[in-house]
Design a protein around this motif. Structure first.
Motif, PDB file in Angstrom:
ATOM      1  N   TYR A 623    -108.688-135.403 -46.196  1.00 38.06           N
ATOM      2  CA  TYR A 623    -107.915-134.771 -45.126  1.00 38.06           C
ATOM      3  C   TYR A 623    -108.779-134.163 -44.031  1.00 38.06           C
ATOM      4  O   TYR A 623    -108.270-133.382 -43.226  1.00 38.06           O
ATOM      5  N   HIS A 624    -110.088-134.499 -43.938  1.00 42.20           N
ATOM      6  CA  HIS A 624    -110.909-133.821 -42.942  1.00 42.20           C
ATOM      7  C   HIS A 624    -110.638-134.306 -41.518  1.00 42.20           C
ATOM      8  O   HIS A 624    -111.175-133.741 -40.560  1.00 42.20           O
ATOM      9  N   HIS A 625    -109.791-135.362 -41.336  1.00 46.03           N
ATOM     10  CA  HIS A 625    -109.388-135.784 -39.994  1.00 46.03           C
ATOM     11  C   HIS A 625    -107.950-135.355 -39.670  1.00 46.03           C
ATOM     12  O   HIS A 625    -107.390-135.802 -38.659  1.00 46.03           O
ATOM     13  N   GLU A 626    -107.334-134.529 -40.523  1.00 42.17           N
ATOM     14  CA  GLU A 626    -106.033-133.954 -40.189  1.00 42.17           C
ATOM     15  C   GLU A 626    -106.214-132.868 -39.122  1.00 42.17           C
ATOM     16  O   GLU A 626    -107.261-132.226 -39.046  1.00 42.17           O
ATOM     17  N   ARG A 627    -105.172-132.668 -38.298  1.00 40.26           N
ATOM     18  CA  ARG A 627    -105.204-131.638 -37.247  1.00 40.26           C
ATOM     19  C   ARG A 627    -104.309-130.469 -37.640  1.00 40.26           C
ATOM     20  O   ARG A 627    -103.312-130.649 -38.345  1.00 40.26           O
ATOM     21  N   TYR A 628    -104.662-129.306 -37.151  1.00 43.39           N
ATOM     22  CA  TYR A 628    -103.897-128.107 -37.497  1.00 43.39           C
ATOM     23  C   TYR A 628    -102.473-128.193 -36.956  1.00 43.39           C
ATOM     24  O   TYR A 628    -101.551-127.587 -37.517  1.00 43.39           O
ATOM     25  N   ASP A 629    -102.274-128.959 -35.847  1.00 44.18           N
ATOM     26  CA  ASP A 629    -100.937-129.089 -35.274  1.00 44.18           C
ATOM     27  C   ASP A 629    -100.165-130.263 -35.866  1.00 44.18           C
ATOM     28  O   ASP A 629     -99.065-130.576 -35.406  1.00 44.18           O
ATOM     29  N   PRO A 634    -104.941-138.986 -42.347  1.00 49.02           N
ATOM     30  CA  PRO A 634    -104.040-140.148 -42.552  1.00 49.02           C
ATOM     31  C   PRO A 634    -102.584-139.784 -42.829  1.00 49.02           C
ATOM     32  O   PRO A 634    -101.730-140.650 -42.794  1.00 49.02           O
ATOM     33  N   GLU A 635    -102.251-138.495 -43.117  1.00 49.38           N
ATOM     34  CA  GLU A 635    -100.893-138.162 -43.545  1.00 49.38           C
ATOM     35  C   GLU A 635    -100.187-137.209 -42.598  1.00 49.38           C
ATOM     36  O   GLU A 635     -99.037-136.846 -42.832  1.00 49.38           O
ATOM     37  N   GLY A 636    -100.837-136.757 -41.537  1.00 46.54           N
ATOM     38  CA  GLY A 636    -100.196-135.885 -40.561  1.00 46.54           C
ATOM     39  C   GLY A 636     -99.879-134.499 -41.097  1.00 46.54           C
ATOM     40  O   GLY A 636     -98.877-133.899 -40.684  1.00 46.54           O
ATOM     41  N   LEU A 637    -100.697-133.965 -42.001  1.00 46.41           N
ATOM     42  CA  LEU A 637    -100.496-132.607 -42.506  1.00 46.41           C
ATOM     43  C   LEU A 637    -100.780-131.599 -41.402  1.00 46.41           C
ATOM     44  O   LEU A 637    -101.500-131.874 -40.438  1.00 46.41           O
ATOM     45  N   SER A 638    -100.222-130.397 -41.551  1.00 43.72           N
ATOM     46  CA  SER A 638    -100.416-129.365 -40.535  1.00 43.72           C
ATOM     47  C   SER A 638    -100.624-128.021 -41.206  1.00 43.72           C
ATOM     48  O   SER A 638    -100.205-127.794 -42.349  1.00 43.72           O
ATOM     49  N   GLY A 639    -101.266-127.108 -40.475  1.00 42.86           N
ATOM     50  CA  GLY A 639    -101.413-125.723 -40.895  1.00 42.86           C
ATOM     51  C   GLY A 639    -102.031-125.566 -42.271  1.00 42.86           C
ATOM     52  O   GLY A 639    -102.937-126.312 -42.664  1.00 42.86           O
ATOM     53  N   PRO A 640    -101.535-124.611 -43.059  1.00 42.67           N
ATOM     54  CA  PRO A 640    -102.092-124.343 -44.395  1.00 42.67           C
ATOM     55  C   PRO A 640    -101.903-125.488 -45.385  1.00 42.67           C
ATOM     56  O   PRO A 640    -102.480-125.453 -46.462  1.00 42.67           O
ATOM     57  N   LYS A 641    -101.049-126.456 -45.043  1.00 41.62           N
ATOM     58  CA  LYS A 641    -100.897-127.599 -45.946  1.00 41.62           C
ATOM     59  C   LYS A 641    -102.186-128.414 -46.050  1.00 41.62           C
ATOM     60  O   LYS A 641    -102.388-129.142 -47.017  1.00 41.62           O
ATOM     61  N   MET A 680    -110.008-125.874 -28.876  1.00 45.22           N
ATOM     62  CA  MET A 680    -109.114-126.633 -29.740  1.00 45.22           C
ATOM     63  C   MET A 680    -108.613-125.827 -30.932  1.00 45.22           C
ATOM     64  O   MET A 680    -107.920-126.373 -31.788  1.00 45.22           O
ATOM     65  N   ALA A 681    -108.981-124.538 -31.013  1.00 42.42           N
ATOM     66  CA  ALA A 681    -108.475-123.701 -32.105  1.00 42.42           C
ATOM     67  C   ALA A 681    -106.954-123.563 -31.988  1.00 42.42           C
ATOM     68  O   ALA A 681    -106.410-123.300 -30.921  1.00 42.42           O
ATOM     69  N   GLY A 682    -106.263-123.752 -33.084  1.00 38.19           N
ATOM     70  CA  GLY A 682    -104.811-123.670 -33.108  1.00 38.19           C
ATOM     71  C   GLY A 682    -104.127-125.000 -32.887  1.00 38.19           C
ATOM     72  O   GLY A 682    -102.961-125.168 -33.249  1.00 38.19           O
ATOM     73  N   SER A 683    -104.839-125.956 -32.266  1.00 40.41           N
ATOM     74  CA  SER A 683    -104.260-127.287 -32.074  1.00 40.41           C
ATOM     75  C   SER A 683    -104.932-128.290 -33.016  1.00 40.41           C
ATOM     76  O   SER A 683    -104.267-128.890 -33.866  1.00 40.41           O
ATOM     77  N   GLN A 684    -106.239-128.427 -32.896  1.00 39.81           N
ATOM     78  CA  GLN A 684    -106.953-129.350 -33.783  1.00 39.81           C
ATOM     79  C   GLN A 684    -107.544-128.631 -34.988  1.00 39.81           C
ATOM     80  O   GLN A 684    -107.604-129.191 -36.080  1.00 39.81           O
ATOM     81  N   PHE A 685    -107.959-127.362 -34.804  1.00 37.01           N
ATOM     82  CA  PHE A 685    -108.675-126.660 -35.854  1.00 37.01           C
ATOM     83  C   PHE A 685    -107.957-125.378 -36.269  1.00 37.01           C
ATOM     84  O   PHE A 685    -107.186-124.791 -35.488  1.00 37.01           O
ATOM     85  N   ASP A 686    -108.252-124.945 -37.498  1.00 34.47           N
ATOM     86  CA  ASP A 686    -107.755-123.687 -38.033  1.00 34.47           C
ATOM     87  C   ASP A 686    -108.425-122.531 -37.284  1.00 34.47           C
ATOM     88  O   ASP A 686    -109.663-122.430 -37.261  1.00 34.47           O
ATOM     89  N   PRO A 687    -107.662-121.611 -36.644  1.00 35.79           N
ATOM     90  CA  PRO A 687    -108.292-120.521 -35.882  1.00 35.79           C
ATOM     91  C   PRO A 687    -109.215-119.666 -36.752  1.00 35.79           C
ATOM     92  O   PRO A 687    -110.263-119.199 -36.271  1.00 35.79           O
TER      93      PRO A 687
END
Length: 739
Positions: A623-629, A634-641, A680-687
């Protein structure tokens, strides 16, 4: 009975001289001679090229001369008929050696003049040659002769051209020869003669013609490319041949002189240095076999051999000390301890004297390594060694037995007196806390004691084994204590528990060794991947470093930090399955290429799934290419997921990617890259991860992007077993891979 043949120094020098002479002959035959010949041929080709250029320059000068006359003729009006052209040609062409002059337009020849007169066949031949001309100057064949011509567009009438031509006469060939320094002739043939000396040009042939002369031939073609024959130039090349032969002689002379000088140096070295050194070595062999003492080691030596002998004496003493000493703790090592124990054991048995042995190790030593690092573990071992040395008597021999295990030999000592030594060790260790950096540890040790009266002891190894059993009995009793082998209760339970614990430790060791080998193999695979794409050099190591710094800044437990570092080494291992056309694409990827590239996290996971001990590292890689938003793959996870380990790895991966050159873009500077990460904090990365990353950047400064050193592969740190507690609290709560 014949004696054995001895190889003396003069004989060795004679053999060496013969071998070197043979080597020179072989070098001359297979290296120098071919090299000199290749350089000679290259010089001949250069000479041939210069001859061709000089001769061609004469032809170019002739066409320029014709062009100038054409300009003068045009200024006097060349739009005339045959009679007028002939009348005008007499004053203009008589001193210029013009053979033909004619004007023509799209309908054919308008007017023509020939120095020897013209007939209809010759006029037709001139008209045909003019029609085939593709350039304004060059060569053409008229009346079975090669002529040099120049074409000029007249100013009086549109589409009309004036042609001036002169025959390639012997005088012109002689002029070409004088310019080239050779004898130039024209040969009527359809092709060049066969080459003898290889030349890169297909329009030139070069061959030796005897008596140190060189022949050069190059094609003579008209403006349409049709071969009219070829020019041949014969020139002297004796100077080039002489220079090549002289160069070869000089090389052979230099080599011969060098060999002679080497032999003189060898002979002098043997007389002044090697001979004394041989005598010194002979004495060392005798010393090793015990034939002589060390006193005559420096006898009859002078100069450097004497200095060597003295330094050897000092080196022997240092080596003897090093062979007996543990380099970390400065205590005796296991080998020296075993030798001394064997000696005292048999002496004590023979004379019925008391002797005791203490075995001890540090409690929860692995927790110190995992929480504070191996350097802190080494400092703890040195601290414990100091406490042991302070508690021992002068006659005792403390030693580091291996890892965190120590042993003490106590001659002339009963078990009761050995217990007093053990109590002093316990007191010294517990009286002062051990600190490493900002962490403090209250160290404790477990001690086992055995003497010659404890149980059935029939060897030094049996005595150590009994002390080791007492040590594990101390651990089973709660640690931080000393246990006498005489006080251990009989029965199967203690021994069985010890055997189970020993077996578990051995199995854990084998598992750790396997994981260490796996990590080493992974590093080699990463190096192969980096060799495929030079822009990815050290990418995995730098991402590993950044991710580890971020994780430590967030206060994660060391076992989680280790998982992140291992995942960083493995995160791009799926790239091995990518073709070079995709991995080394010099431009932006198209939609299909991007789709294939986004498969690499799943390919990495597929490689890792076959190894159960990587189960904690797989989520970070997957999941290291998932975005925070939620716009990643590959699975479109977001936030704490998104697992925390993957969020940390994402920041480290992107930071190294944008600060490294790629074939389709230049790298950002450090400050630009930090600003981009913050943006990109909050959109791509965890703040929260970004805040920790910025804190790491502020602390590290310019050293953040220093190239990581390529060190031997890191050892795998296994987790503490459930029944053990760490020696100090970890700096932060527990955190698993899906937090």
């Amino acid at each position: 009975m014949q004696g054995r043949l001895r190889l003396t120094s003069p004989g060795a020098l004679l053999i060496l001289a013969v071998c070197l002479t043979g080597a020179i002959l072989l070098l001359d035959s297979y290296l120098f001679k071919p090299y000199v010949e290749s350089q000679r041929d290259a010089a001949l080709h250069d000479q041939a090229h210069r001859v061709e250029q000089s001769a061609s320059g004469i032809l170019a000068a002739q066409t320029l001369h014709l062009s100038n006359i054409a300009n003068l003729t045009d200024s006097q009006n060349a739009t005339i008929g045959d009679a007028q052209l002939a009348q005008m040609a007499t004053p203009l062409f008589e001193n210029s050696k013009i053979s033909f002059a004619w004007t023509c337009d799209s309908t054919g020849i308008v007017a023509a003049w020939g120095a020897q007169g013209l007939n209809d066949a010759l006029r037709a031949e001139l008209a045909s040659a003019a029609a085939e001309a593709r350039r304004d100057s060059g060569l053409m064949r008229i009346n079975k002769s090669i002529i040099v011509f120049s074409r000029h567009c007249t100013s009086g009438s549109s589409g009309r051209h004036l042609y001036l031509a002169t025959t390639l006469s012997n005088d012109m060939l002689a002029s070409m020869g004088r310019s080239a320094g050779a004898q130039v002739t024209v040969v009527n043939a359809d092709s060049l003669p066969p080459k003898v000396l290889q030349d890169a040009s297909t329009a030139r042939a070069v061959w030796p013609s005897g008596d140190d002369r060189l022949s050069v031939a190059w094609l003579a073609s008209d403006t349409s490319g049709k071969t009219l024959g070829y020019f041949r130039a014969d020139l002297p090349a004796s100077q080039i041949y002489a220079q090549a032969a002289a160069a070869r002689r000089i090389v052979l002379i230099i080599l011969s002189l060098s060999v002679g000088l080497v032999l003189l140096v060898i002979m002098g070295t043997h007389m002044l240095i090697a001979g004394p050194v041989v005598r010194l070595l002979r004495r060392l062999q005798q010393l090793d076999s015990g034939e002589t003492s060390s006193e005559p080691l420096t006898h009859d030596l002078h100069g450097e051999p004497l200095v060597i002998a003295r330094r050897l004496q000092s080196a022997f003493e240092r080596l003897a000390h090093m062979s007996k000493t543990d380099q970390l703790t400065s205590l005796a090592n296991r080998r020296h301890f075993s030798e001394v124990l064997d000696c005292f054991y048999h002496q004590s048995r023979r004379y019925n004297r008391p002797m005791s042995v203490i075995m001890l190790d540090m409690d929860y030593f692995k927790a110190i390594n995992d929480s504070a690092g191996h350097q802190a573990g080494d400092e703890a071992l040195k601290f414990l060694a100091g406490c042991i040395e302070k508690a021992c008597r002068k006659a005792d021999l403390p030693a580091r037995f291996g890892g965190d295990e120590f042993a003490i030999l106590l001659p002339e000592t009963f078990s009761a007196d050995a217990m007093q030594v053990a109590k002093r060790i316990l007191q010294n260790v517990s009286s002062q806390p051990f600190s490493s950096g900002n962490l403090k540890f209250n160290l404790t040790v477990s001690i086992g004691i055995a003497d010659l009266n404890a149980g059935m002891i029939d060897s030094p190894e049996g005595m150590l084994s009994l002390a080791d059993q007492a040590l594990y009995a101390a651990k089973e009793a709660g640690r931080n204590r000393a246990v006498l082998a005489n006080d251990m209760h009989g029965g199967a339970s203690p021994n069985d528990g010890r055997k189970v614990e020993v077996l578990c430790r051995k199995l854990a060791g084998l598992d750790t060794q396997f994981k260490d080998l796996f990590l080493q193999a992974v590093e080699e695979v990463v190096e192969v991947l980096e060799q495929r794409d030079p822009n990815m050099a050290d990418h995995a190591r730098k991402v590993q470093r950044y991710a580890g710094l971020i994780a430590n800044e967030m206060g994660l437990p060391q076992r989680v930090v280790k998982r992140i570092e291992v995942a960083a080494m493995l995160h791009d291992i799926g790239m091995l399955a990518m073709p070079d056309s995709l991995l080394l694409c010099p431009g932006q990827l198209d939609a299909e290429q991007i789709k294939n590239m986004r498969r690499h996290p799943l390919l990495s996971v597929r490689i890792m799934e076959g190894m159960e001990f990587l189960e904690h590292e797989i989520p970070a890689v997957r999941y290291h290419h998932e975005r925070y938003d939620g716009k990643g793959y590959p699975e479109g996870l977001s936030g704490p997921k998104i697992p925390l380990t993957a969020r940390i790895l994402a920041v480290a991966d992107v930071f190294d990617a944008i600060t490294s050159d790629r074939v389709f873009r230049r790298a950002m500077s450090r400050d630009q890259a930090i600003d981009e990460i913050v943006r990109m904090a909050g959109s791509q990365f965890d703040p929260e991860v970004v805040d920790s990353f910025v804190a790491v950047c502020n602390k590290a400064g310019d050293k953040l992007m220093e190239q990581p050193k390529r060190e031997p592969h890191a050892r795998w740190r296994t987790q503490e077993s459930d029944d053990e507690q760490p020696a100090a609290a970890s700096p932060g709560g527990d955190c698993d891979a899906t937090s």
